[in-house]
Scaffold this active site. Structure first.
Site, PDB file in Angstrom:
ATOM      1  N   ILE A  45      32.085 121.546  95.797  1.00 12.17           N
ATOM      2  CA  ILE A  45      33.219 120.942  95.411  1.00 12.17           C
ATOM      3  C   ILE A  45      34.697 121.551  96.264  1.00 12.17           C
ATOM      4  O   ILE A  45      35.256 120.594  96.573  1.00 12.17           O
ATOM      5  CB  ILE A  45      33.717 120.651  94.123  1.00 12.17           C
ATOM      6  CG1 ILE A  45      32.608 119.865  93.112  1.00 12.17           C
ATOM      7  CG2 ILE A  45      35.409 120.226  93.979  1.00 12.17           C
ATOM      8  CD1 ILE A  45      32.615 119.642  91.694  1.00 12.17           C
ATOM      9  N   THR A  83      34.960 121.728  83.006  1.00 12.92           N
ATOM     10  CA  THR A  83      33.975 120.001  83.377  1.00 12.92           C
ATOM     11  C   THR A  83      34.061 119.393  82.278  1.00 12.92           C
ATOM     12  O   THR A  83      34.669 119.852  80.695  1.00 12.92           O
ATOM     13  CB  THR A  83      32.408 121.099  83.352  1.00 12.92           C
ATOM     14  OG1 THR A  83      31.586 120.355  83.029  1.00 12.92           O
ATOM     15  CG2 THR A  83      32.572 122.272  82.376  1.00 12.92           C
ATOM     16  N   ASP A  84      33.422 118.573  81.659  1.00 17.13           N
ATOM     17  CA  ASP A  84      33.508 117.745  80.295  1.00 17.13           C
ATOM     18  C   ASP A  84      32.479 118.464  79.687  1.00 17.13           C
ATOM     19  O   ASP A  84      32.300 117.814  78.316  1.00 17.13           O
ATOM     20  CB  ASP A  84      32.975 116.098  81.075  1.00 17.13           C
ATOM     21  CG  ASP A  84      31.645 115.684  81.321  1.00 17.13           C
ATOM     22  OD1 ASP A  84      30.979 117.061  81.962  1.00 17.13           O
ATOM     23  OD2 ASP A  84      31.330 114.206  81.689  1.00 17.13           O
ATOM     24  N   GLU A  85      31.530 119.204  80.050  1.00 20.24           N
ATOM     25  CA  GLU A  85      30.800 119.744  79.296  1.00 20.24           C
ATOM     26  C   GLU A  85      30.831 120.553  78.000  1.00 20.24           C
ATOM     27  O   GLU A  85      30.024 121.025  77.272  1.00 20.24           O
ATOM     28  CB  GLU A  85      29.470 120.407  80.068  1.00 20.24           C
ATOM     29  CG  GLU A  85      29.182 119.583  81.269  1.00 20.24           C
ATOM     30  CD  GLU A  85      27.904 120.118  81.248  1.00 20.24           C
ATOM     31  OE1 GLU A  85      27.104 121.235  80.826  1.00 20.24           O
ATOM     32  OE2 GLU A  85      26.927 119.616  83.019  1.00 20.24           O
ATOM     33  N   TYR A 136      26.413 127.795  80.096  1.00 16.45           N
ATOM     34  CA  TYR A 136      27.539 127.502  81.284  1.00 16.45           C
ATOM     35  C   TYR A 136      28.182 126.943  80.220  1.00 16.45           C
ATOM     36  O   TYR A 136      29.766 127.138  80.793  1.00 16.45           O
ATOM     37  CB  TYR A 136      26.621 126.664  82.281  1.00 16.45           C
ATOM     38  CG  TYR A 136      27.640 125.682  83.541  1.00 16.45           C
ATOM     39  CD1 TYR A 136      28.278 126.265  83.733  1.00 16.45           C
ATOM     40  CD2 TYR A 136      27.951 124.371  82.325  1.00 16.45           C
ATOM     41  CE1 TYR A 136      29.013 125.713  84.280  1.00 16.45           C
ATOM     42  CE2 TYR A 136      28.786 123.585  83.628  1.00 16.45           C
ATOM     43  CZ  TYR A 136      28.954 124.093  84.076  1.00 16.45           C
ATOM     44  OH  TYR A 136      30.328 124.142  84.950  1.00 16.45           O
ATOM     45  N   SER A 137      28.381 126.268  79.914  1.00 14.42           N
ATOM     46  CA  SER A 137      29.328 124.948  78.937  1.00 14.42           C
ATOM     47  C   SER A 137      30.556 126.133  78.386  1.00 14.42           C
ATOM     48  O   SER A 137      31.566 125.676  77.740  1.00 14.42           O
ATOM     49  CB  SER A 137      29.196 123.242  78.015  1.00 14.42           C
ATOM     50  OG  SER A 137      27.576 123.789  77.268  1.00 14.42           O
ATOM     51  N   LYS A 139      32.512 127.999  80.479  1.00 17.90           N
ATOM     52  CA  LYS A 139      33.569 127.238  81.035  1.00 17.90           C
ATOM     53  C   LYS A 139      34.632 126.672  79.734  1.00 17.90           C
ATOM     54  O   LYS A 139      35.884 126.703  80.341  1.00 17.90           O
ATOM     55  CB  LYS A 139      33.417 126.046  81.435  1.00 17.90           C
ATOM     56  CG  LYS A 139      32.355 125.897  82.548  1.00 17.90           C
ATOM     57  CD  LYS A 139      33.463 126.579  83.890  1.00 17.90           C
ATOM     58  CE  LYS A 139      34.022 125.989  84.351  1.00 17.90           C
ATOM     59  NZ  LYS A 139      34.778 126.494  86.213  1.00 17.90           N
ATOM     60  N   LEU A 142      20.179 117.339  90.330  1.00 19.37           N
ATOM     61  CA  LEU A 142      19.748 116.545  90.060  1.00 19.37           C
ATOM     62  C   LEU A 142      19.372 115.671  91.256  1.00 19.37           C
ATOM     63  O   LEU A 142      18.323 115.326  92.082  1.00 19.37           O
ATOM     64  CB  LEU A 142      19.973 115.361  88.968  1.00 19.37           C
ATOM     65  CG  LEU A 142      19.398 114.229  88.994  1.00 19.37           C
ATOM     66  CD1 LEU A 142      17.834 114.677  88.453  1.00 19.37           C
ATOM     67  CD2 LEU A 142      19.599 113.031  87.379  1.00 19.37           C
ATOM     68  N   PRO A 174      11.209 116.079  89.459  1.00 23.26           N
ATOM     69  CA  PRO A 174      10.811 116.210  87.795  1.00 23.26           C
ATOM     70  C   PRO A 174      12.034 115.483  86.994  1.00 23.26           C
ATOM     71  O   PRO A 174      13.404 115.495  87.926  1.00 23.26           O
ATOM     72  CB  PRO A 174      11.191 117.314  87.781  1.00 23.26           C
ATOM     73  CG  PRO A 174      11.964 117.667  89.864  1.00 23.26           C
ATOM     74  CD  PRO A 174      11.619 116.507  90.149  1.00 23.26           C
ATOM     75  N   ASN A 222      19.420 109.581  83.462  1.00 23.70           N
ATOM     76  CA  ASN A 222      18.786 109.765  84.678  1.00 23.70           C
ATOM     77  C   ASN A 222      17.945 109.261  85.279  1.00 23.70           C
ATOM     78  O   ASN A 222      17.280 109.301  85.977  1.00 23.70           O
ATOM     79  CB  ASN A 222      18.137 111.045  84.251  1.00 23.70           C
ATOM     80  CG  ASN A 222      19.619 112.612  83.844  1.00 23.70           C
ATOM     81  OD1 ASN A 222      20.232 112.440  84.035  1.00 23.70           O
ATOM     82  ND2 ASN A 222      18.566 112.780  82.898  1.00 23.70           N
ATOM     83  N   PRO A 225      16.383 122.465  77.261  1.00 22.67           N
ATOM     84  CA  PRO A 225      16.137 123.138  76.525  1.00 22.67           C
ATOM     85  C   PRO A 225      17.983 122.817  75.650  1.00 22.67           C
ATOM     86  O   PRO A 225      19.043 123.165  76.753  1.00 22.67           O
ATOM     87  CB  PRO A 225      16.496 124.754  76.198  1.00 22.67           C
ATOM     88  CG  PRO A 225      15.031 124.750  76.790  1.00 22.67           C
ATOM     89  CD  PRO A 225      15.734 124.033  78.581  1.00 22.67           C
ATOM     90  N   GLY A 226      18.214 122.397  74.176  1.00 21.56           N
ATOM     91  CA  GLY A 226      19.662 122.163  74.481  1.00 21.56           C
ATOM     92  C   GLY A 226      19.507 120.194  75.027  1.00 21.56           C
ATOM     93  O   GLY A 226      21.012 120.169  74.976  1.00 21.56           O
TER      94      GLY A 226
END
Ligand code: NAD
Ligand code: TDX
Length: 369
Positions: free
Chosen positions: A23, A150-152, A175-176, A179, A215, A230, A274, A306-307
């Protein structure tokens, strides 16, 4: 496309962190092409970095643009290097994108995420506070830090509802969580020290030049290489997709017109599971590069992340009504552009894979340590 040229005159110095990433690279290219400002790109040059796209723009623009661009190979984890870089850049605007950004990697190795996303943001804030306090009054009034998030940070949605600026934080991956911590630090430096900031929380980006671990590039490249595609879990997890150039439009609007101290949610209003995303890519490839049987036959359900957050969706009403932002591309249009780009740039994908040592292997299912 929105005209930002009047906001960034030739005296304006913009420090972009993470400008060698996906980005950040799109942002730097736009700033070089559409403004007269000086752009300082601070990036540690991680596995996810590449400057080919910026170099292409610079060679097209010639020597004047080259003089407006500086690259600082600096790691925000170093307090002294960060302070020195801020001093050298002497910025009027800072757009902070540098971060470890891949959820799967944060599951395997969370410490790198704590270091870059939390400590790195803290070091930057301290250096910027010092810089801002010393600025002459006219520049001090106009100075701004734009923190890109991020929205996460909002967690995972059920089948109904969307995230907005008043949604409570509930991060659920390493990660989230890092952030979210960085968002809180930025907000605290605004409230406590008065540092002028704006913050944005965006949904999933896609488009050209994205490192092939996320992805959409994973699916395109696996399909082109006739390898299994995958799909984590049952493929029903939903993301709200936004073409990267539309994110850049939103960032430039918020950086120049957003209200100081405010946050803005950015999303494409393009929710897709997805499974739908993967099937759409396969359909595009079936049309563009037919090979006897459908690419969908390569789709393989694999162990879930996971999660794994179930659903993200953004309510973009604030940025739409206050700043007039709308995405220019539908997901269908953006996906065709992206698939075409990856078909034409397989050499680039090979180059960045070789350099980083990442060749599409599954990551993010090991026990974190
Ligand atoms: P990316 O991984 O492609 O690029 C990140 C860049 O930051 C890399 O070039 C890396 O070298 C640099 N960086 C990381 N740690 C650093 C450090 N300690 N010091 C200096 N540079 C460092 O990521 P991206 O997808 O371009 O995301 C950019 C930003 O946008 C991130 O902050 C991310 O959280 C946020 N974001 C991403 C998405 C998305 O879908 N990709 C969506 C919303 C928000
Ligand atoms: O091979 C895969 N198969 C699969 O099913 C990969 C890589 C992902 N997935 C799933 C997991 C997610 O539900 O696809 C979805 C998207 O995965 P990612 O591309 O890893 O993105 P996500 O985890 O949603 O996070 C992205 O959006 C928000 C970015 O990586 C973050 O930086 C951003 O903050």
């Amino acid at each position: 496309m929105i005209d930002f040229s009047h906001n960034f005159n030739k005296d304006c110095k913009i420090l972009v962190t993470g400008g060698a990433g996906f980005i950040g690279g799109a942002l730097v290219r736009r700033l070089l092409i559409e403004t007269k400002a000086t752009i300082i790109n601070l990036d540690k040059y991680s596995y996810a970095s590449d400057a080919t796209s910026i170099d292409e723009v610079l060679s097209g623009l010639g020597s004047v643009a080259n003089n407006r661009y500086k690259l600082l190979k600096v790691d925000l984890r170093s307090e002294s290097d960060t302070a020195l870089a801020v001093q050298m850049a002497d910025p009027d605007l800072v757009m902070h994108l540098a971060a470890e950004s891949h959820v799967d990697r944060s599951i395997d190795g969370p410490s790198a995420f704590l270091e870059s996303n939390i400590l790195g943001t803290f070091n930057l804030l301290q250096a910027l506070r010092d810089h801002w306090e010393r600025l002459p009054e006219d520049r001090k009034q106009l100075f701004r830090l734009h923190h890109i998030s991020t929205d996460e940070v909002f967690g995972s949605l059920g089948s109904k509802g969307r995230f907005s600026e008043i949604t409570p934080y509930n991060p659920r991956s390493p990660y989230s969580a890092t952030k979210a911590a960085s968002d809180h630090l930025v907000s605290a430096w605004h409230h406590t020290y008065g540092l002028p900031v704006v913050l944005t929380n965006c949904s999933n980006n896609y488009g050209p030049w994205q490192f092939p671990e996320k992805l959409i590039p994973v699916v395109i490249l696996k399909a082109l290489e006739n390898q299994k595609i995958p799909l984590y879990g049952d493929g029903a997890n939903v993301r709200d997709w936004l073409f990267v150039e539309d994110h850049v439009d939103a960032l430039l609007l918020v950086a120049t017109k957003g209200v100081c101290g405010r946050s803005y949610c950015i999303g494409g209003s393009e929710e897709h599971s997805n499974k739908q995303v993967v099937e759409s890519i396969c359909k595009i490839l079936d049309e563009k590069l037919p090979k006897g049987k459908s690419y969908t036959e390569l789709i393989t359900y694999v162990t879930d992340r996971p999660g794994h957050d179930k659903r993200y969706a953004i309510n973009p009403d604030r940025i739409t009504s206050e700043l007039g932002w709308h995405p220019s591309k539908t997901f269908e249009e953006g996906l065709i552009t992206t698939v075409e780009w990856y078909i034409a740039h397989r050499d680039w994908c090979e180059k960045v894979s070789k350099r980083s040592g990442y060749f599409g292997d599954r990551i993010g299912i090991s026990t974190a340590n």
